[in-house]
Scaffold this active site. Structure first.
Site, PDB file in Angstrom:
ATOM      1  N   HIS A 128      -6.645  -9.851   4.134  1.00  0.00           N
ATOM      2  CA  HIS A 128      -5.477 -10.563   4.660  1.00  0.00           C
ATOM      3  C   HIS A 128      -5.882 -11.673   5.622  1.00  0.00           C
ATOM      4  O   HIS A 128      -5.263 -12.730   5.657  1.00  0.00           O
ATOM      5  CB  HIS A 128      -4.558  -9.588   5.396  1.00  0.00           C
TER       6      HIS A 128
ATOM      7  N   SER B 176       0.809  -1.222   0.000  1.00  0.00           N
ATOM      8  CA  SER B 176       0.000   0.000   0.000  1.00  0.00           C
ATOM      9  C   SER B 176       0.834   1.260   0.000  1.00  0.00           C
ATOM     10  O   SER B 176       0.404   2.292  -0.528  1.00  0.00           O
ATOM     11  CB  SER B 176      -0.947  -0.004   1.210  1.00  0.00           C
TER      12      SER B 176
ATOM     13  N   ASP C 121      -5.848   0.094  -4.462  1.00  0.00           N
ATOM     14  CA  ASP C 121      -4.400   0.167  -4.689  1.00  0.00           C
ATOM     15  C   ASP C 121      -3.829  -1.151  -5.189  1.00  0.00           C
ATOM     16  O   ASP C 121      -2.778  -1.186  -5.818  1.00  0.00           O
ATOM     17  CB  ASP C 121      -3.671   0.606  -3.425  1.00  0.00           C
TER      18      ASP C 121
END
Length: 468
Positions: free
Chosen positions: A289, A101, A327
């Site tokens: 995640h 990121s 992103d």
């Protein structure tokens, strides 16, 4: 729980090239004259980032809303109604096909690809001036809103030059020196004297500088529209929205992403020269995640609610370009089973994060089964409960997924038998990602772009550099 340690992405070691930004060649006074005399098509820019959003996340959030509430997500309705221009975006960093990121936001913020982990610092150590500093110098109001620490990589990539994204205490102090107009999110440990290692009272320093400092939802909703605004509402990231929904204390204390976004716009729009705002749904990435399907989809919906707030403003205003993207992809989730299984997500009352932090090594397998059924409405098998409990014998060791070794991946694999949702990984992907634009300037969007292209696109659309 300190979730952020679970989500750090290691920098990869492949060398790559960066691209130069023409903006860096222009002098400060020339930039001001361009803004005054050659204004672009957009007075304001709102940059919306659903961090770590794979296409499966966007798809399933839309499906969940259709099946639960009979409506489409705002993002997909923009496509349905032909209101948005759409493209794909290449997200690579300077040293890796799979970005983190920090590098991803720096590509937008600084106009060059930097190595993973860096914030607008090139491999040779030189700096790229962040875009919000450029817009602030040109007379616009600027700000950032996020559901994770306001010092985290995505907002910081629009704001600062820091060699390591992990230096969040330093980033908090950097913000103080920038005089930005709005900063809203989590991360109290980077501002509070009793939590910082250097014991600096950064909250107090912001107050002394004239900021209205707020730390709860009520104070935010009643905040002034004249003073610069710092709002930090929780240690680490904000709690997941699904867990907030079923906790009256958290509902009273923690503002939603859409509420923070609305307050930011109300403050920033007072500037006669316009504003630039970045809004991040940062917890989408964290849930991906963790392979936490219920957290992931509700965080994406929370982002979509903030997007609705932004589009409503932009439609009424008529001078605002809205950029909507992510992103990078993360975990590549998808629905691979029946409608009935997927519909069970509608009845979850707790995320996997809360469930796994509520279980302890003293639980029996039956207690695990009963707890999960109460929290999520699914009845796992005895052998599955025992598989989860195995991980609680190593809670003090360095775990694969987080320092507490909580079995996020194991639980997600078990859960997929009941929800039909599976994940391809627990990490970022190299996927090209969705990019959409609404409002003045969106007609100039090409169908395929690099992440760095958006830097000059924003400057051009706002009239700070001439269009080529």
């Amino acid at each position: 729980m300190k979730r952020r340690s679970f989500f750090k992405q290691a920098s990869l070691a492949v060398a790559g090239a960066t691209m130069l930004s023409p903006f860096d060649l222009l002098a400060s006074e020339k930039r001001r004259s361009i803004l005054a005399n050659n204004a672009g098509s957009a007075k304001n820019i709102i940059f919306m980032v659903s961090d770590g959003m794979s296409i499966g996340t966007l798809t399933m959030a839309d499906l969940l809303l259709q099946r639960k509430e009979g409506r489409r997500s705002k993002w997909l309705s923009l496509y349905d109604e032909g209101k948005a221009t759409r493209a794909l975006m290449d997200t690579a960093s300077a040293n890796a096909l799979v970005t983190d990121s920090a590098a991803a936001s720096s590509a937008w913020g600084g106009g060059k690809r930097v190595n993973n982990g860096a914030l607008n610092v090139n491999p040779d150590g030189s700096f790229n001036k962040p875009i919000l500093q450029k817009f602030k110098s040109a007379g616009k109001a600027v700000g950032c809103v996020t559901s994770v620490p306001i010092t985290h990589a995505t907002p910081a990539g629009f704001c600062v030059n820091i060699a390591s994204r992990g230096d969040q205490s330093e980033i908090a102090v950097e913000y103080l020196n920038l005089d930005f107009d709005v900063l809203l999110g989590g991360g109290t440990e980077f501002f509070s004297a009793d939590k910082r290692k250097d014991k600096a009272d950064v909250f107090g320093q912001f107050s002394q500088k004239g900021y209205h400092v707020v730390q709860n939802r009520n104070d935010l909703l009643q905040s002034s529209t004249t003073k610069p605004l710092l709002g930090v509402f929780h240690e680490d990231g904000l709690p997941y929205v699904l867990d907030i929904q079923f906790d009256n204390r958290l509902k009273a204390e923690i503002p939603s992403l859409s509420e923070m976004t609305k307050q930011a716009i109300n403050r920033l729009k007072q500037n006669k020269n316009g504003f630039v705002l970045q809004v991040e749904g940062g917890s989408v990435d964290w849930a991906a995640h963790a392979n936490d399907a219920s957290a992931l989809l509700h965080e994406q919906i929370a982002f979509d609610e903030a997007l609705s707030e932004v589009i409503s403003f932009a439609e009424e205003d008529g001078e605002t370009l809205v950029i909507i993207t992510t992103d990078h992809g993360n975990a590549n989730p998808g629905l691979f089973s029946s409608n009935d299984k997927f519909d069970k997500i509608q009845h979850f009352k707790q995320t996997n994060d809360k469930v796994l932090n509520s279980i302890n090594r003293n639980f029996s397998s039956k207690q695990v089964i009963d707890y999960i059924e109460s929290a999520q409405g699914i009845a796992i098998k005895d052998e599955e409960a025992k598989e989860i409990l195995k991980h609680y014998n190593q809670l003090d060791s360095e775990g694969l997924y987080n320092p507490n070794n909580l079995p996020f991946k194991t639980f997600a694999e078990i859960q997929s038998n009941y929800t039909g949702i599976s994940f391809g990984s627990t990490n970022h992907s190299s996927d090209f990602v969705e990019l959409a634009m609404f409002g003045p300037g969106s007609e100039d969007l090409k169908h395929f772009v690099k992440n760095t292209d958006l830097h000059n696109f924003m400057l051009q659309t706002a009239g700070l550099i001439e269009k080529s």
